[in-house]
Enzyme design. Structure first.
Site, PDB file in Angstrom:
ATOM      1  N   ARG A 101     -11.960 -15.439 -18.823  1.00  0.00           N
ATOM      2  CA  ARG A 101     -10.509 -15.684 -18.679  1.00  0.00           C
ATOM      3  C   ARG A 101      -9.851 -14.313 -18.581  1.00  0.00           C
ATOM      4  O   ARG A 101      -9.967 -13.500 -19.512  1.00  0.00           O
ATOM      5  CB  ARG A 101      -9.959 -16.473 -19.872  1.00  0.00           C
ATOM      6  CG  ARG A 101      -8.441 -16.511 -19.864  1.00  0.00           C
ATOM      7  CD  ARG A 101      -7.838 -17.545 -20.783  1.00  0.00           C
ATOM      8  NE  ARG A 101      -7.998 -18.884 -20.247  1.00  0.00           N
ATOM      9  CZ  ARG A 101      -7.271 -19.934 -20.635  1.00  0.00           C
ATOM     10  NH1 ARG A 101      -6.346 -19.797 -21.558  1.00  0.00           N
ATOM     11  NH2 ARG A 101      -7.471 -21.120 -20.098  1.00  0.00           N
ATOM     12  N   HIS A 128      -7.143 -21.667 -11.649  1.00  0.00           N
ATOM     13  CA  HIS A 128      -7.645 -22.295 -12.877  1.00  0.00           C
ATOM     14  C   HIS A 128      -8.478 -23.525 -12.469  1.00  0.00           C
ATOM     15  O   HIS A 128      -8.097 -24.669 -12.724  1.00  0.00           O
ATOM     16  CB  HIS A 128      -6.447 -22.695 -13.748  1.00  0.00           C
ATOM     17  CG  HIS A 128      -6.781 -22.995 -15.169  1.00  0.00           C
ATOM     18  ND1 HIS A 128      -8.039 -22.840 -15.703  1.00  0.00           N
ATOM     19  CD2 HIS A 128      -6.006 -23.473 -16.197  1.00  0.00           C
ATOM     20  CE1 HIS A 128      -8.021 -23.193 -16.980  1.00  0.00           C
ATOM     21  NE2 HIS A 128      -6.804 -23.587 -17.305  1.00  0.00           N
ATOM     22  N   GLN A 131      -9.569 -26.487 -14.916  1.00  0.00           N
ATOM     23  CA  GLN A 131      -8.462 -27.366 -15.300  1.00  0.00           C
ATOM     24  C   GLN A 131      -8.301 -28.495 -14.284  1.00  0.00           C
ATOM     25  O   GLN A 131      -8.225 -29.674 -14.644  1.00  0.00           O
ATOM     26  CB  GLN A 131      -7.164 -26.546 -15.381  1.00  0.00           C
ATOM     27  CG  GLN A 131      -5.948 -27.380 -15.728  1.00  0.00           C
ATOM     28  CD  GLN A 131      -5.974 -27.878 -17.165  1.00  0.00           C
ATOM     29  OE1 GLN A 131      -6.204 -27.108 -18.076  1.00  0.00           O
ATOM     30  NE2 GLN A 131      -5.772 -29.168 -17.371  1.00  0.00           N
ATOM     31  N   ASP A 220       3.621 -27.379 -15.131  1.00  0.00           N
ATOM     32  CA  ASP A 220       3.000 -26.345 -15.970  1.00  0.00           C
ATOM     33  C   ASP A 220       4.130 -25.424 -16.431  1.00  0.00           C
ATOM     34  O   ASP A 220       5.251 -25.493 -15.904  1.00  0.00           O
ATOM     35  CB  ASP A 220       1.948 -25.577 -15.132  1.00  0.00           C
ATOM     36  CG  ASP A 220       1.236 -24.487 -15.923  1.00  0.00           C
ATOM     37  OD1 ASP A 220       1.239 -24.544 -17.171  1.00  0.00           O
ATOM     38  OD2 ASP A 220       0.682 -23.555 -15.293  1.00  0.00           O
ATOM     39  N   CYS A 260      -1.074 -29.322 -17.990  1.00  0.00           N
ATOM     40  CA  CYS A 260      -2.348 -28.747 -18.441  1.00  0.00           C
ATOM     41  C   CYS A 260      -2.292 -28.304 -19.909  1.00  0.00           C
ATOM     42  O   CYS A 260      -3.329 -28.142 -20.529  1.00  0.00           O
ATOM     43  CB  CYS A 260      -2.726 -27.574 -17.542  1.00  0.00           C
ATOM     44  SG  CYS A 260      -1.456 -26.302 -17.467  1.00  0.00           S
ATOM     45  N   ARG A 288     -11.082 -31.947 -20.735  1.00  0.00           N
ATOM     46  CA  ARG A 288     -11.602 -30.593 -20.516  1.00  0.00           C
ATOM     47  C   ARG A 288     -13.045 -30.517 -21.025  1.00  0.00           C
ATOM     48  O   ARG A 288     -13.909 -29.937 -20.408  1.00  0.00           O
ATOM     49  CB  ARG A 288     -10.733 -29.521 -21.228  1.00  0.00           C
ATOM     50  CG  ARG A 288      -9.298 -29.387 -20.734  1.00  0.00           C
ATOM     51  CD  ARG A 288      -9.199 -28.917 -19.296  1.00  0.00           C
ATOM     52  NE  ARG A 288      -9.937 -27.692 -19.024  1.00  0.00           N
ATOM     53  CZ  ARG A 288      -9.508 -26.449 -19.286  1.00  0.00           C
ATOM     54  NH1 ARG A 288      -8.316 -26.252 -19.804  1.00  0.00           N
ATOM     55  NH2 ARG A 288     -10.249 -25.392 -19.003  1.00  0.00           N
TER      56      ARG A 288
END
Ligand code: CP
Ligand code: NVA
Length: 301
Positions: A101, A128, A131, A220, A260, A288
């Site tokens: 990340r 991402h 996700q 988001d 998310c 996830r």
């Protein structure tokens, strides 16, 4: 066979996305622990905070019979100038896959290029992918399908939207987006996705236009990690782009609301909607875990 990485949804074929969703559904149903990754290790390097990505990869690896190492990039020699490429070559001697990340997307590209083991993008400033793969699983569970639906994304032209654009390009799903003029997604991603699937993506003038007839309404945060210095400016730019009860009235009554997470309640979404009947955000968070397991099984041989 050469190793595979997951840096972007563009790395996957349509049939592989289908396969990942089927595998995740199967893994989710399994009661007993399956140990297909017994003896395997995942290194997880974090330059940014995380709740869901860290926990789901760590628990997922454990449930598959393997181990995950949490590595804060500040504690690695990376923070003292060791290059990404040397780090990649070293870590590849110890572990079976690496998740990163990071801020600059080029870091994950370089890591994948220099590592001899699979590399997973656990979020960069550009995208991402993990996700969006797990979000497709959630949509599939809630709607029985994820391809013939209309998705509306309202908010920032950020990493999460970019991965949705990539998914629209690969899968041909219908994606309506509404962002402020000043915060559109990068042209390169938009152009590539539109070239792959010309009918899929619609740039809407207003959030109301975007959510009309949508099956999935997605948002988001307006201020992503690393953008705290431009917070006030962004809050101003996004006025009118909030998902609230009034906006949701324009979507189908059985539309689901997705985020998310983490959410900034009262900014991009109201608590009324986030905790409301149409919200599936905590199922999204749970998924996830199931999707990470499918991704790990897919990449680690
Ligand atoms: N959605 C997501 O990636 O959450 P975290 O930042 O908590 O990992
Ligand atoms: N766009 C957000 C996503 C967090 C999961 C960020 O980058 O902070």
């Amino acid at each position: 066979m050469s190793k595979r990485d997951l840096i972007s949804i563009f790395d996957l074929r349509k049939a592989e996305i289908d396969g990942l969703i089927k595998e995740a559904v199967k893994l989710k149903k399994e009661k007993k622990r399956t140990p297909p990754l017994k003896g395997k290790t995942l290194a997880m390097i974090f330059e940014k905070s995380s709740t869901r990505t860290r926990i789901s990869f760590e628990v997922g690896m454990y449930q598959l019979g393997g181990t995950a190492l949490f590595l804060n990039s500040n504690d690695l020699q990376l923070s003292r100038g060791e290059t990404i490429r040397d780090t990649a070559r070293t870590i590849s001697r110890y572990v079976d896959a690496v998740m990163l990340r990071t801020f600059a997307h080029d870091n994950v590209v370089q890591l994948a290029d220099a590592a001899s083991v699979p590399v997973i993008n656990g979020l960069s400033d550009l995208s991402h992918p993990c996700q969006i793969l797990s979000d497709l699983l959630t949509v599939y569970e809630k709607k029985g399908d994820y391809k013939k639906l209309t998705y509306a994304y309202i908010g920032d032209g950020n990493n999460v939207l970019n991965s949705w654009l990539e998914a629209a390009g690969v899968l041909g799903i219908k994606l309506n987006i509404a962002t402020p003029e000043s915060h559109k997604p990068p042209q390169a991603v938009l152009k590539k996705a539109m070239a792959m699937s010309p009918e899929s993506i619609t740039l809407c003038h207003t959030p109301v236009d975007a959510v009309r007839n949508a099956d999935v309404v997605y948002t988001d945060v307006w201020v992503s990690m690393g953008q705290e210095n431009v917070r006030m400016e962004k809050l101003k730019a996004f006025a009118g782009f909030q998902i609230n009860g009034a906006l949701l009235q324009h979507a189908g009554s059985d539309a689901i609301v997705m985020h998310c997470l983490p959410a900034h309640r009262g900014e991009e979404i109201t608590s009324e909607v986030l905790d409301g009947r149409q919200s599936v955000v905590f199922d999204q968070a749970e998924n996830r875990l199931h999707m990470q397991k499918a991704i790990l099984k897919f990449l680690i041989k």
